[in-house]
Design an enzyme around this catalytic site. Structure first.
Site, PDB file in Angstrom:
ATOM      1  N   GLU A  30      64.202  44.140  78.549  1.00 40.22           N
ATOM      2  CA  GLU A  30      63.180  43.350  79.233  1.00 40.22           C
ATOM      3  C   GLU A  30      63.624  41.907  79.378  1.00 40.22           C
ATOM      4  OE1 GLU A  30      58.325  42.958  79.222  1.00 40.22           O
ATOM      5  OE2 GLU A  30      59.351  43.723  77.462  1.00 40.22           O
TER       6      GLU A  30
ATOM      7  N   ASP B 104      65.167  36.853  75.729  1.00 38.91           N
ATOM      8  CA  ASP B 104      65.478  37.768  74.619  1.00 38.91           C
ATOM      9  C   ASP B 104      66.582  38.752  75.004  1.00 38.91           C
ATOM     10  OD1 ASP B 104      63.483  36.531  73.183  1.00 38.91           O
ATOM     11  OD2 ASP B 104      61.957  38.024  73.690  1.00 38.91           O
TER      12      ASP B 104
ATOM     13  N   ARG C 245      62.238  43.088  67.863  1.00 35.36           N
ATOM     14  CA  ARG C 245      62.351  44.322  68.652  1.00 35.36           C
ATOM     15  C   ARG C 245      63.768  44.869  68.479  1.00 35.36           C
ATOM     16  NH1 ARG C 245      59.090  41.112  72.140  1.00 35.36           N
ATOM     17  NH2 ARG C 245      57.016  42.020  72.384  1.00 35.36           N
TER      18      ARG C 245
ATOM     19  N   ASP D  70      67.221  41.952  75.031  1.00 35.94           N
ATOM     20  CA  ASP D  70      66.895  43.365  75.150  1.00 35.94           C
ATOM     21  C   ASP D  70      66.748  43.648  76.638  1.00 35.94           C
ATOM     22  OD1 ASP D  70      64.448  42.236  75.818  1.00 35.94           O
ATOM     23  OD2 ASP D  70      63.468  42.823  73.961  1.00 35.94           O
TER      24      ASP D  70
ATOM     25  N   GLU E 263      61.909  32.408  77.054  1.00 38.84           N
ATOM     26  CA  GLU E 263      60.707  33.153  77.454  1.00 38.84           C
ATOM     27  C   GLU E 263      59.427  32.487  76.992  1.00 38.84           C
ATOM     28  OE1 GLU E 263      60.432  37.365  76.741  1.00 38.84           O
ATOM     29  OE2 GLU E 263      62.602  37.593  76.901  1.00 38.84           O
TER      30      GLU E 263
ATOM     31  N   HIS F 218      70.899  44.167  68.066  1.00 39.86           N
ATOM     32  CA  HIS F 218      70.209  43.313  67.117  1.00 39.86           C
ATOM     33  C   HIS F 218      70.429  43.794  65.690  1.00 39.86           C
ATOM     34  CE1 HIS F 218      68.307  41.601  70.557  1.00 39.86           C
ATOM     35  NE2 HIS F 218      67.633  42.688  70.843  1.00 39.86           N
TER      36      HIS F 218
ATOM     37  N   TYR G 105      64.855  38.575  65.386  1.00 42.20           N
ATOM     38  CA  TYR G 105      64.160  39.208  66.510  1.00 42.20           C
ATOM     39  C   TYR G 105      63.492  40.502  66.066  1.00 42.20           C
ATOM     40  CZ  TYR G 105      63.276  40.496  71.349  1.00 42.20           C
ATOM     41  OH  TYR G 105      62.678  40.828  72.536  1.00 42.20           O
TER      42      TYR G 105
END
Length: 954
Positions: A101, A97, A325, A99, A11, A370, A323
């Site tokens: 998103e 990532d 989030r 997650d 990303e 995570h 990470y």
């Protein structure tokens, strides 16, 4: 033909270099720079789709909620580069990532790139060599359920915002927005302010004294708690209306002073009646999740949520932390070992428990994949070892994360809490005072870290803080000194801070912690909330917005309903819920939901004036108008107008710095009774006979020259020649003359509205002042005041002046000297709000300035805007360096595309051509991207830029 390399797409550009170094030859690492495409703006849809099912939302709500995605203009170059690289690859690893998103970004890449080589999903939680190599060897397939959840969230937010925001534009004001999470957050803040508005303080008295076995011993503070066995009332015993809600005895001033005098009297009998000791134990806090990191960074470092996430993102991308989030407080076995080893080495083997501590979160969503936020690697780097590579806010946040992680694996703090009760005779009553103190005998995790606390109500109740108590025994005599009777008032509920708002949103299950920073930034940018120190204060317009939503979209702003939506998205992410069925229920109704479409179609009449009003009394009403809030005051005794209509109500502007809860009826009356300084006639301009008036306007005090009213020509009866009462109607002019605009001029900062005189007003109205002519070019030089301060102007060239007084004082030689200097050479240090040391990258001094679009920092090469959620006072050297570094990482902004020049219409051909076939509905749908089928989306050019329209937040 496929190439011989593996293409890895991440990303962020910051990750590329590190990951490429870990993977070595045979891998090419590129970045998507976040999302490459998004839902199209309805106004930018292709012409054939604007009037169809996609026209309202760029989502076909009638056909399984198919979204219409487009690659954004500034990402077309990125997509082209990725496609070129893919031609030379034999495998594609999507390393966005892990997650929802990130999974959606990977899916979008897959849809746009259409790879013909094997594709795998590569995920990692930290950017270290071991983690990257492990992720490369343990790839997986794309998680379609996670993609479904994220796409459902995106479609939900689009529909929510685009259906409700236009209602706000029509009934409250332009540029406003509604959003699933932001509206709930705004409502929380407004409700707290309503509680403060309705709050009535209660007065109560308390008593404290210094106690000791004798005059030479250490004194400790004790507080009066009972009289004749009945508890003395404190702030907790009163409700928000000021009423006593318990059987406690409230003390008034006279009673408190009488008791204080009796206790302070020489020879007063004071003895220890009870001594209790209890073991004390305190556990460490769990490692950081996204939410708790935002809360603690706000409490301890005074970071905004957006600031925290920005710094954490930088630490993650540069390999310092895992990470950022995550909803999970759990640590991997490697991290637990690293924390225990570090605590042992730094604080001793006795500071860690026999068994590792395990933490579990309540949320079972995808974010649980995570770990908690922790230092990266199998061996943590201490903050001291990174003092050379990390600085400023990066260092502060890393140190906070490191301390919390290490402390989470350390032993409980232990000790004992002693409580002593003292009895004394006070004016015939048995007074009991207590004092308590905790002695920590084993610090445990406190060696590393102690969690911060939010503001508490009625802090005066805790007047007797933790005291260091001497050895005491029951029956022991004491002496009391400094006996102090003091009055207190109950305190209203504290306003939300970013920390407490984040905590409440998470407790209510509204939104996701990873979105809270953006949510708070949105409600701040929209003007719903402003920060006063750490407190979040709602604006009056937020009251109007929340009231409209509560009265007409009540279900959608109910906290339980909003939280249930989040749980439904979790079910979609887990494959337990069908996204299409859920969206149909939300929009059209079903499963006990009315449906957003049903609500919007049956809104009925909304009284905009009533929505934007708040009545303080029968004669005073707060109105939220186009140019801000004001008081409307009606006077029943005022004479009616000439036409018989009631007298026009008075309007009084509400000061911008006055918080809603401070506008009580008493304060409103104070504003009403204040001397009226506006529309003060200063005098008459002797040159033209026009009145000069001083006013207080929306943008500050100013003077203006009033144009005289033109009397209408009287009507004459042609038969008799007499003048009638009615004015004569004039024949309509062929062309309406432009209205004469009166001259106006803002007052200088040094001037006062109530003391400005006629001579000064005439000087202001005469601006710009002609200083003289340049002897070389002959161009006229003028001195004038502008939006950004006083300046000189010569043709198209301009120079800033040091102060407003120079506008009238500077002469031609001084002006020529200023123009002889380089464009920015005459700027003094005072032109910058703050000045810092040289930037470590450019080597040039950093300045904080106030620009056209707000405050910003610059080193003369790079300019970085200060986020609205941060104040100028908060920005120090380290934050300035961080802002400039972030701006450099983003690269230059894409140049704006100019609208194509309009061509003259081509002449029509003599022979008619057959009409082009209209695209069929099937063809139109073929261009739309379906989250289920993965159909590729349009990258059609956007039409020429038009005047921007307020965009609903999603």
């Amino acid at each position: 033909m496929p190439g011989t390399k593996t293409l890895v797409i991440v990303e962020s550009p910051t990750k590329m270099k590190s990951i490429a170094g870990y993977l070595g030859d045979g891998y090419e690492v590129l970045s998507s720079v976040g999302h490459i495409r998004d839902l199209a703006e309805p106004k930018n849809l292709p012409a054939e789709l604007k009037k169809g099912a996609f026209g309202k939302f760029a989502v076909d709500v009638e056909n399984d909620f198919e979204p219409y995605y487009v690659v954004s203009d500034n990402k077309k170059k990125t997509v082209a580069e990725l496609k070129r690289a893919l031609k030379n690859a034999d495998e594609l690893l999507l390393a966005t990532d892990e997650d929802r998103e990130g999974e959606a970004i990977a899916w979008h890449l897959l849809q746009v790139l259409q790879p013909k080589v094997p594709v795998k999903r590569m995920v990692f939680h930290e950017i270290t060599k071991d983690a990257i190599l492990a992720a490369k060897d343990n790839t997986r397939d794309l998680d379609v359920a996670l993609v479904d959840a994220q796409e459902t969230r995106r479609i939900l937010d689009r529909i929510y915002g685009y259906e409700i925001s236009p209602v706000l534009w029509r009934k409250v004001g332009p540029s406003l927005s509604a959003g699933r999470v932001q509206s709930a957050a705004t409502r929380l803040i407004v409700e707290r302010e309503r509680e403060r508005l309705a709050f009535t303080a209660a007065e109560y008295w308390g008593l404290t004294a210094q106690a000791a076995p004798d005059a030479d011993s250490t004194h400790f503070e004790a507080r009066l708690v009972r009289l004749d066995g009945e508890r003395v009332a404190t702030g907790r015993d009163f409700d928000d209306t000021g009423k006593l809600t318990s059987k406690a005895v409230p003390l008034d001033e006279q009673s408190a002073q009488t008791i204080a005098a009796a206790l302070a009297a020489p020879g007063a009998s004071v003895v220890v009646s009870k001594v209790e000791s209890k073991p004390y134990s305190r556990r460490p806090a769990a490692p950081f999740t996204t939410s708790t990191l935002q809360q603690e960074a706000a409490r301890k470092l005074r970071f905004s949520a957006r600031q925290t996430m920005s710094v954490a993102q930088s630490l993650y991308e540069n390999g310092y932390i895992t990470y950022m989030r995550t909803d999970s407080p759990s640590l991997s076995s490697q991290a637990i070992k690293a924390a225990r080893d570090q605590a042992t080495a730094l604080y001793g083997a006795e500071t860690i428990p026999d068994k590792p501590r395990l933490y579990a979160g309540k949320n079972k969503s995808a974010q649980e994949a995570h770990e908690a936020i922790r230092p990266s690697g199998d061996t943590f780097r201490t903050p001291s070892s990174l003092s050379g590579s990390l600085r400023g806010q990066d260092f502060k946040l890393y140190e906070l994360i490191w301390k919390r992680t290490v402390a989470s694996q350390m032993a409980d703090a232990k000790g004992s809490t002693a409580t002593v009760t003292i009895e004394a005779d006070a004016a015939g009553k048995r007074a009991e005072l207590t004092a308590s103190g905790t002695v920590i005998t084993f610090r445990g995790f406190l060696h590393a870290y102690e969690e911060g606390q939010d503001e508490e109500r009625n802090a005066a109740d805790n007047a007797a803080r933790e005291a260091k108590l001497p050895p005491l025994t029951e029956g022991q005599s004491l002496i009391l000194t400094d006996v102090d009777a003091k009055g207190h008032e109950t305190s209203p509920p504290p306003r939300y801070t970013e920390a407490s708002l984040v905590k409440t949103l998470e407790e209510l299950g509204i939104g996701r912690p990873s979105t809270y920073a953006q949510t708070i930034a949105t409600i701040t940018d929209r003007g719903y909330v402003t920060a006063r120190g750490q407190a979040l204060i709602p604006s009056w317009i937020a009251f109007s917005v929340v009231r409209l939503l509560e009265e007409h979209f009540n279900d959608l702003v109910q906290y339980d309903f909003t939280a249930e939506m989040e749980l439904d998205l979790d079910r979609i992410a887990g494959g337990e819920q069908d996204r299409t069925a859920w969206l149909k229920s939300f929009y059209y109704g079903g499963d006990d939901h009315r449906g957003l479409r049903t609500v919007v179609d049956n809104l009925g009449e909304i009284d905009a004036r009533e929505i934007n009003s708040l009545r303080l009394s029968d004669t005073v009403t707060i109105r939220i108008g186009k140019y801000g809030p004001y008081l409307e005051v009606t006077d029943a005794t005022a004479p009616a107008q000439a036409d018989g209509e009631p007298a026009v109500p008075r309007r009084i502007n509400i000061p911008e710095d006055l918080a809603p809860d401070e506008l009580t009826l008493a304060k409103a009356q104070e504003l009403i009774d204040a001397p009226v300084l506006t529309d003060r006639v200063i005098g008459v301009n002797p040159e033209n006979g026009k009145e000069i008036v001083a006013k207080d306007g929306r943008f500050g005090p100013y003077v203006t020259e009033l144009e005289p009213e033109v009397a209408e020509e009287p009507a004459v009866d042609l038969a008799t020649g007499e003048v009638t009462d009615a004015p004569k109607k004039k024949a309509p002019a062929k062309k309406k003359a432009a209205a004469v605009k009166p001259r106006t001029a803002s007052l200088f900062k040094s001037m006062s509205l109530d003391s400005i005189d006629l001579d000064t007003a005439l000087k202001l109205l005469s601006l710009p002042r002609v200083v003289g002519a340049d002897p070389e070019s002959g161009e006229e030089i003028t001195a004038q005041n502008g939006r950004f301060g006083p300046y000189l102007k010569k043709g198209t060239d301009s120079r800033s002046l040091e102060n407003e007084d120079q506008i009238f004082e500077i002469e031609l030689p001084g002006a020529l000297e200023i123009f002889a200097q380089p464009k920015y050479g005459n700027r003094r240090a005072s032109s910058a709000l703050k000045e810092f040391e040289a930037d470590p990258v450019s080597g040039k001094p950093i300045k904080l300035k106030d620009g056209r679009f707000g405050p910003y920092v610059t080193d003369g090469v790079t300019n970085a805007t200060i986020p609205k959620a941060e104040s100028v006072e908060e920005v120090d050297f380290d934050r300035a360096v961080q802002l400039l570094a972030d701006k450099r990482a983003k690269g230059p902004a894409a140049p704006r595309k100019k609208a194509p020049a309009k061509k003259a219409p081509a002449k029509k051909a003599a022979v008619k051509k057959p009409a082009a076939k209209k695209p069929t509905a099937a063809a139109a749908k073929k261009t739309a991207a379906s989250a289920k089928t993965g159909v590729s989306t349009a990258t059609a050019k956007k039409p020429a830029a038009k005047k921007p329209v307020a965009k609903p937040a999603e």
